[in-house]
Motif scaffolding. Structure first.
Motif, short mmCIF file in Angstrom:
data_model
loop_
_atom_site.label_atom_id
_atom_site.label_comp_id
_atom_site.label_asym_id
_atom_site.label_seq_id
_atom_site.Cartn_x
_atom_site.Cartn_y
_atom_site.Cartn_z
N ALA A 204 0.82 -1.21 0.00
CA ALA A 204 0.00 0.00 0.00
C ALA A 204 0.85 1.26 0.00
CB ALA A 204 -0.94 0.00 1.21
N VAL A 205 2.09 1.12 0.51
CA VAL A 205 2.98 2.28 0.53
C VAL A 205 4.22 2.03 -0.33
CG1 VAL A 205 2.18 3.08 2.78
CG2 VAL A 205 4.06 1.44 2.67
N GLY A 206 4.09 1.08 -1.26
CA GLY A 206 5.19 0.83 -2.20
C GLY A 206 6.42 0.24 -1.56
N ASN A 207 6.21 -0.62 -0.53
CA ASN A 207 7.35 -1.11 0.25
C ASN A 207 7.38 -2.63 0.32
OD1 ASN A 207 9.63 -0.47 1.89
ND2 ASN A 207 8.44 -1.05 3.72
N TYR A 254 -8.43 -3.90 4.31
CA TYR A 254 -9.64 -4.03 3.49
C TYR A 254 -10.08 -2.69 2.92
CZ TYR A 254 -9.97 -8.62 5.63
OH TYR A 254 -9.71 -9.90 6.05
N SER A 255 -9.32 -2.18 2.04
CA SER A 255 -9.70 -0.91 1.43
C SER A 255 -9.16 -0.85 0.01
CB SER A 255 -9.15 0.26 2.25
OG SER A 255 -7.74 0.21 2.30
N ASP A 256 -9.87 -0.10 -0.81
CA ASP A 256 -9.36 0.22 -2.13
C ASP A 256 -8.40 1.39 -1.98
OD1 ASP A 256 -11.12 -1.71 -2.97
OD2 ASP A 256 -12.63 -0.27 -3.64
N LEU A 257 -7.41 1.45 -2.82
CA LEU A 257 -6.42 2.52 -2.74
C LEU A 257 -6.43 3.34 -4.02
CD1 LEU A 257 -3.40 0.58 -1.16
CD2 LEU A 257 -5.04 2.09 -0.01
N PRO A 258 -6.14 4.62 -3.90
CA PRO A 258 -6.06 5.45 -5.11
C PRO A 258 -4.81 5.08 -5.91
CG PRO A 258 -5.36 6.69 -3.19
CD PRO A 258 -5.87 5.38 -2.66
N SER A 259 -4.74 5.62 -7.08
CA SER A 259 -3.58 5.38 -7.94
C SER A 259 -2.32 5.96 -7.31
CB SER A 259 -3.83 6.01 -9.31
OG SER A 259 -2.64 6.02 -10.06
N ASP A 260 -1.20 5.36 -7.65
CA ASP A 260 0.09 5.87 -7.16
C ASP A 260 0.44 7.21 -7.78
OD1 ASP A 260 0.45 3.67 -5.58
OD2 ASP A 260 1.47 2.53 -7.15
N GLU A 261 -0.15 7.49 -8.93
CA GLU A 261 0.21 8.71 -9.64
C GLU A 261 -1.04 9.36 -10.23
OE1 GLU A 261 1.43 6.31 -13.73
OE2 GLU A 261 2.97 6.95 -12.30
N PRO A 262 -1.02 10.66 -10.45
CA PRO A 262 -2.19 11.34 -11.00
C PRO A 262 -2.62 10.73 -12.34
CG PRO A 262 -0.58 12.92 -10.21
CD PRO A 262 0.10 11.59 -10.16
N GLY A 263 -3.90 10.47 -12.47
CA GLY A 263 -4.42 9.90 -13.72
C GLY A 263 -4.21 8.41 -13.85
N PRO A 268 -8.00 -1.47 -6.38
CA PRO A 268 -9.03 -2.04 -5.52
C PRO A 268 -8.48 -3.19 -4.70
CG PRO A 268 -9.37 -2.72 -7.78
CD PRO A 268 -8.26 -1.71 -7.81
N PHE A 269 -9.20 -3.55 -3.65
CA PHE A 269 -8.74 -4.62 -2.77
C PHE A 269 -8.52 -5.91 -3.55
CE2 PHE A 269 -9.90 -8.27 -0.06
CZ PHE A 269 -8.82 -8.23 0.79
N ALA A 270 -9.40 -6.19 -4.51
CA ALA A 270 -9.25 -7.42 -5.28
C ALA A 270 -7.90 -7.46 -6.00
CB ALA A 270 -10.39 -7.54 -6.30
N GLN A 271 -7.51 -6.35 -6.58
CA GLN A 271 -6.23 -6.31 -7.28
C GLN A 271 -5.06 -6.45 -6.31
OE1 GLN A 271 -5.72 -6.07 -10.81
NE2 GLN A 271 -3.77 -6.80 -10.01
N ARG A 272 -5.20 -5.86 -5.14
CA ARG A 272 -4.13 -5.94 -4.15
C ARG A 272 -3.95 -7.38 -3.67
NH1 ARG A 272 -5.73 -2.47 0.45
NH2 ARG A 272 -3.59 -2.79 1.12
N LEU A 273 -5.07 -8.10 -3.50
CA LEU A 273 -4.96 -9.50 -3.08
C LEU A 273 -4.36 -10.35 -4.19
CD1 LEU A 273 -5.53 -11.34 -0.67
CD2 LEU A 273 -7.79 -11.79 -1.63
N GLU A 274 -4.77 -10.07 -5.43
CA GLU A 274 -4.18 -10.77 -6.57
C GLU A 274 -2.66 -10.54 -6.60
OE1 GLU A 274 -4.75 -12.84 -9.03
OE2 GLU A 274 -2.86 -12.43 -10.07
N ASP A 275 -2.24 -9.32 -6.37
CA ASP A 275 -0.81 -9.01 -6.39
C ASP A 275 -0.06 -9.77 -5.29
OD1 ASP A 275 -1.36 -7.30 -8.47
OD2 ASP A 275 -1.31 -5.48 -7.26
#
Length: 458
Positions: A204-207, A254-263, A268-275
């Motif tokens: 979530a914080v790129g770490n 359990y949350s969706d996150l905004p994009s890392d960069e503008p635009g 979403p949580f589903a993508q984060r779990l897939e990752d």
């Protein structure tokens, strides 16, 4: 004095008012927010002039919402597309589901958009997760609407069976609120320092780079062949004197996150779990040998983990069921979410299979046929006979050796010897004769469902 309507009644009234508004010929979207409050959006983009927000028609409709659904009316319960900054976010949202299509009388389309915290992925469509194009691993989800049906034990037995057959298996513990499969597959001091929860928090914080997410099972060493079991635990096992606050992490995943960069694209949580799962697979495959099967031990009940796992992450879902009314009522409730999107429902029904969990024949083998009938009833009420289906689904009793109907139960037998079983006392408990007998048809059937029986694993 009339009491205000409760949640369900308010929604019925809101849908009724939405249909009234659609009678004007305009498409409408009924949005239900996190509090259950409803707002009706009217698409006036094709009108010669935008609708007047203070005009009689909208004012009357707005008053009807406020009067009839009371506390469940939004602050501004009727709005127009022309007044929205980005109306496409609502009228073209991928998770829309259609209540009524436009009719011959000229009524517009009535759609619904649910904004929920938990369970939204049961019905979400169109927002599929991105997976590596090169992924060839077969993922099998094990899920039970009810807990305590032997799902985690079955995951362990299945992992060992496939490893004995020469396959490379990764078991992923997705029961994040009640982790369990880790203890059945490895010693605590041999478990990796990080788990699925760590990946969700750190990414979530790129770490997330450098996390050690997988470890090889210490409980299973095949006597022959090159089968392997790897484990991706829910929680990490911190090294000595290192801090580890699992609950602090669990409360933040359990949350969706905004994009890392503008635009950019939101996460979403589903993508984060897939990752997270993909990261585990990559670590196991770092030596160049691919994984044959990933077993996803899913959270039970109505939970986002289960919703994402069944609808987006797996290729085959095993639905554990004990034959009682509450089980089938629960599955009907979940299947009815898929039923709203017929194309999606057809795809999902083809990759699920009922497991007769803890099946006790009590001297009457016809009980399995009864469970089959109850499973069929749940399927035919929700996932069969959909709009666009060419034929009605008939009930087919069990016959022959090949039975690929999703409602055909795969039995996991139950006996009194299993009551006293303590898997933590002996690593070799799956080799006990009564355990092998209880799970024989289950492991053989699942192997046949998900793996190529002619593949040479020697």
């Amino acid at each position: 004095m009339t009491s205000p309507p409760r949640f369900d009644d308010a929604w019925e009234i809101a849908c009724e008012l939405a249909r009234v508004a659609a009678g004007s010929g305009r498409d409408v979207v009924l949005v239900r927010d996190l509090s259950g409050q409803a707002t009706l959006l009217v698409d006036d983009r094709n009108d010669p002039e935008p609708l007047d927000p203070e005009g009689d028609w909208l004012s009357h409709l707005r008053g009807a919402f406020a009067d009839r659904i009371g506390p469940f009316a939004g602050d501004d319960p009727v709005q127009t597309a022309s007044a929205l900054f980005v109306p496409e976010m609502f009228f073209d949202a991928p998770e829309l589901y259609v209540l009524d299509e436009p009719d011959e009388a000229g009524a517009g389309r009535v759609s619904v958009l649910e904004r929920t915290v938990v369970g939204g992925d049961w019905a979400a469509v169109g927002a599929e997760v991105e997976q590596k194009e090169t992924r060839r691993t077969r993922r099998v989800a094990l899920y039970g609407f009810k807990g305590g049906v032997g799902r985690t034990t079955a995951t362990t037995v299945l992992a060992r069976h496939l490893a004995e057959r020469g396959y490379r298996v990764l078991a992923v513990d997705l029961d994040l609120e009640s982790p369990g499969v880790s203890h059945l597959l490895t010693e605590p001091d041999a478990a990796p320092p990080h788990g699925i929860v760590d990946h969700l928090v750190e990414s979530a914080v790129g770490n997330a780079d450098g996390l050690e997410l997988v470890g090889r099972s210490t409980h299973h060493q095949p006597e022959h062949g090159n089968g392997e079991i790897w484990l991706a635990p829910a929680a990490g096992t911190p090294r000595k004197d290192r801090p580890y606050d699992y609950l602090a992490k669990l409360n933040r995943i359990y949350s969706d996150l905004p994009s890392d960069e503008p635009g950019g694209t939101p996460r979403p949580f589903a993508q984060r779990l897939e990752d997270a799962i993909a990261a585990c697979e990559a670590q196991v495959e770092a030596d160049g040998r691919p994984i044959d099967v990933v077993l996803l031990d899913s959270r039970a009940g109505i939970h986002d983990i289960a919703a994402v796992t069944l609808t987006k992450l797996c290729d085959q879902a095993l639905l554990f069921a004990v034959d009682n009314p509450s089980t089938w009522e629960g599955y009907r409730m979940l299947f009815s979410q898929w039923q709203r999107h017929p194309d999606r429902a057809r795809a999902l029904r083809d990759r699920v299979r009922i497991v007769a969990a803890m099946f006790h024949s009590a001297g009457d083998i016809d009980r399995l046929g009864t469970l089959r009938r109850h499973a069929y009833d749940a399927f035919v009420d929700t996932l069969y006979n959909l709009p666009g289906d060419e034929y009605a689904e008939p009930f087919l009793p069990a016959q022959g050796d090949v039975d690929d109907k999703p409602y055909a139960p795969i039995p996991v037998l139950f006996g009194n010897d299993l009551v006293g079983l303590d898997p933590l006392r002996s690593r070799k408990w799956p080799e006990l004769p009564f355990v092998r007998a209880a799970y024989r048809e289950f492991v053989d059937t699942v192997e046949r469902l998900v793996l190529d029986p002619y593949e040479d694993k020697s």
